[in-house]
Design a protein around this motif. Structure first.
Motif, PDB file in Angstrom:
ATOM      1  N   ASP A 284       1.398   3.600  -6.928  1.00 18.27           N
ATOM      2  CA  ASP A 284       0.306   3.473  -7.690  1.00 18.27           C
ATOM      3  C   ASP A 284      -0.974   3.215  -6.838  1.00 18.27           C
ATOM      4  N   ALA A 285      -0.552   2.804  -5.404  1.00 19.30           N
ATOM      5  CA  ALA A 285      -1.754   2.687  -4.501  1.00 19.30           C
ATOM      6  C   ALA A 285      -2.272   3.884  -4.146  1.00 19.30           C
ATOM      7  N   GLY A 286      -1.535   5.075  -4.479  1.00 18.75           N
ATOM      8  CA  GLY A 286      -1.874   6.286  -3.891  1.00 18.75           C
ATOM      9  C   GLY A 286      -3.281   6.674  -4.447  1.00 18.75           C
ATOM     10  N   VAL A 287      -3.722   6.240  -5.688  1.00 21.96           N
ATOM     11  CA  VAL A 287      -4.974   6.731  -6.177  1.00 21.96           C
ATOM     12  C   VAL A 287      -6.027   5.810  -5.801  1.00 21.96           C
ATOM     13  N   GLY A 288      -5.795   4.694  -5.092  1.00 22.82           N
ATOM     14  CA  GLY A 288      -7.030   3.679  -4.971  1.00 22.82           C
ATOM     15  C   GLY A 288      -6.556   2.416  -5.312  1.00 22.82           C
ATOM     16  N   TYR A 289      -7.350   1.501  -4.980  1.00 24.15           N
ATOM     17  CA  TYR A 289      -6.771   0.247  -5.284  1.00 24.15           C
ATOM     18  C   TYR A 289      -8.134  -0.831  -4.972  1.00 24.15           C
ATOM     19  N   ILE A 290      -8.165  -1.918  -5.451  1.00 23.91           N
ATOM     20  CA  ILE A 290      -9.051  -3.053  -5.222  1.00 23.91           C
ATOM     21  C   ILE A 290      -8.307  -4.065  -4.431  1.00 23.91           C
ATOM     22  N   LEU A 291      -8.779  -4.347  -3.165  1.00 24.61           N
ATOM     23  CA  LEU A 291      -8.024  -5.344  -2.356  1.00 24.61           C
ATOM     24  C   LEU A 291      -8.844  -6.659  -2.701  1.00 24.61           C
TER      25      LEU A 291
ATOM     26  N   LEU B 218       0.721  -1.254  -0.048  1.00 25.10           N
ATOM     27  CA  LEU B 218      -0.078  -0.099  -0.005  1.00 25.10           C
ATOM     28  C   LEU B 218       0.926   1.223   0.106  1.00 25.10           C
ATOM     29  N   ALA B 219       1.926   1.116   0.301  1.00 24.04           N
ATOM     30  CA  ALA B 219       2.928   2.502   0.462  1.00 24.04           C
ATOM     31  C   ALA B 219       3.508   2.679  -0.984  1.00 24.04           C
ATOM     32  N   GLU B 220       3.332   1.769  -2.084  1.00 25.03           N
ATOM     33  CA  GLU B 220       3.924   1.833  -3.242  1.00 25.03           C
ATOM     34  C   GLU B 220       2.888   2.964  -3.945  1.00 25.03           C
TER      35      GLU B 220
ATOM     36  N   VAL C 181      -8.754  -5.076  11.036  1.00 30.64           N
ATOM     37  CA  VAL C 181      -8.418  -3.897  12.001  1.00 30.64           C
ATOM     38  C   VAL C 181      -6.771  -3.530  11.689  1.00 30.64           C
ATOM     39  N   ALA C 182      -6.047  -4.151  11.253  1.00 31.23           N
ATOM     40  CA  ALA C 182      -4.778  -3.501  10.840  1.00 31.23           C
ATOM     41  C   ALA C 182      -4.857  -2.755   9.654  1.00 31.23           C
TER      42      ALA C 182
ATOM     43  N   LEU D 175      -4.811   2.566   7.098  1.00 33.84           N
ATOM     44  CA  LEU D 175      -5.560   3.758   6.446  1.00 33.84           C
ATOM     45  C   LEU D 175      -5.757   5.000   7.054  1.00 33.84           C
ATOM     46  N   LYS D 176      -5.759   4.713   8.494  1.00 31.16           N
ATOM     47  CA  LYS D 176      -6.091   6.052   9.360  1.00 31.16           C
ATOM     48  C   LYS D 176      -4.550   6.935   9.442  1.00 31.16           C
ATOM     49  N   GLN D 177      -3.502   6.177   9.202  1.00 34.67           N
ATOM     50  CA  GLN D 177      -2.100   6.853   9.099  1.00 34.67           C
ATOM     51  C   GLN D 177      -2.123   7.858   8.102  1.00 34.67           C
ATOM     52  N   ARG D 178      -2.861   7.537   6.856  1.00 28.45           N
ATOM     53  CA  ARG D 178      -2.849   8.201   5.842  1.00 28.45           C
ATOM     54  C   ARG D 178      -4.209   9.174   5.518  1.00 28.45           C
TER      55      ARG D 178
END
Ligand code: AMP
Length: 213
Positions: free
Chosen positions: A76-83, A72-74, A94-95, A100-103
Motif C-alpha cells: 500500500d505504500a507504493g502509491v505514496g504515504y503520509i509519514l 515502506l516495503a508493504e 538520512v536513513a 527512497l533513493k533505492q526506489r
C-alpha cells in the motif's frame, strides 16, 4: 504523493493526516501508532520500546529505521504515504533518504504544523485516543459524540500513559533538541511549508490543503 507531517507533540499531525488520507487514498504511516501496536502484541520491539515511550524519550534510531523500512516495503505504500512522527532525528531523515533513493523516489512536501508550547500542554493532556484506529479526540476541543467512543470507528477511547503534563515536557524537550533540526535538513530543498496549527481543525485542514497546492 509522499508527505511528511512535522511538528511538536499535540500539533495535530495525526488528526490532519487522518483527514487527508481519506481524500488522497494513501496510507498514514505513524511510527507512534506502529510502536503502540507492537507493545499491545508484546513483540520484542514493543518490549524494547516501552521504557523509552513511557518516559517521553525517543526510541533509538536503529529500531525505528528498521521498522519504517519494513513498513515502506508493504504494497500500500507504493502509491505514496503520509509519514506522521517520522523522521524525528537527522539520522532518521538520512536513513529515509537512503530508502527512497533505492526506489528512485523522493519526498514531495514537508508540512510543518506550528503550535505554541503554551497550547501544547492543554491539547495533549486532554487528548483521548482510539484504541483501534489511533484517531484523537479532545475532551474539550474535539469531544466525541458519545463519551469514550471514537467518532470514526466506534473504538474505545483512552488516555495515553505519556500524555501527562510531566511527560509532555520531556517530549517537547526531545522535539526541540532532536526533532526540530530535521526541518532545517529539508529546508534546503524548498519542499517545507509552514502552517499555523492553531484554531479549528477544519481551518487548519484548509490551510494545509492550500500549502499542498
Ligand atoms: P507519537 O505517537 O508520535 O507521539 O509517539 C509516541 C512515542 O513513540 C514517542 O514519544 C517516542 O517514544 C516513540 N516514537 C514514535 N515515533 C518515533 C520516532 N520516529 N523516533 C523515535 N521515537 C519515536
Amino acid at each position: 504523493m509522499r508527505l511528511i507531517f512535522f511538528g511538536p507533540p499535540g500539533a495535530g499531525k495525526g488528526t490532519q493526516a487522518k483527514r487527508l488520507i481519506a481524500e488522497l487514498d494513501i496510507p498514514q504511516i505513524s511510527t507512534g501508532d506502529i510502536l503502540r501496536q507492537h507493545r499491545r502484541a508484546g513483540t520484542p520491539l514493543g518490549v524494547e520500546a516501552q521504557g523509552y515511550m513511557d518516559n517521553g524519550k525517543l526510541v533509538p534510531d536503529d529500531l525505528i529505521i528498521a521498522m519504517v523500512g519494513e513498513r515502506l516495503a508493504e504494497d500500500d505504500a507504493g502509491v505514496g504515504y503520509i509519514l506522521d512522527g517520522f523522521p524525528r532525528t537527522v539520522p532518521q531523515a538520512v536513513a529515509l533518504d537512503g530508502l527512497l533513493k533505492q526506489r528512485g523516489q523522493s519526498i514531495d512536501r514537508v508540512l510543518v504544523l506550528r503550535v505554541p508550547d503554551t497550547n501544547i500542554i492543554a491539547r495533549v493532556v486532554g487528548r483521548r485516543v482510539c484504541k483501534s484506529c489511533g484517531n484523537a479526540h479532545h475532551v474539550e476541543f474535539n469531544p466525541p459524540k458519545v463519551d469514550g467512543v471514537c467518532d470514526l470507528d466506534g473504538g474505545e477511547l483512552y488516555q495515553r500513559a505519556d500524555d501527562t503534563e510531566a511527560k509532555v515536557r520531556v517530549r517537547l524537550d526531545e522535539y526541540t533538541h532532536n526533532t526540530a533540526p530535521v526541518a532545517a535538513y529539508y529546508e534546503q530543498r524548498g519542499i517545507v511549508r509552514e502552517i499555523a496549527g492553531v484554531g479549528l481543525i477544519d481551518d487548519v485542514f484548509g490551510r494545509l490543503k492550500g500549502a499542498l497546492g
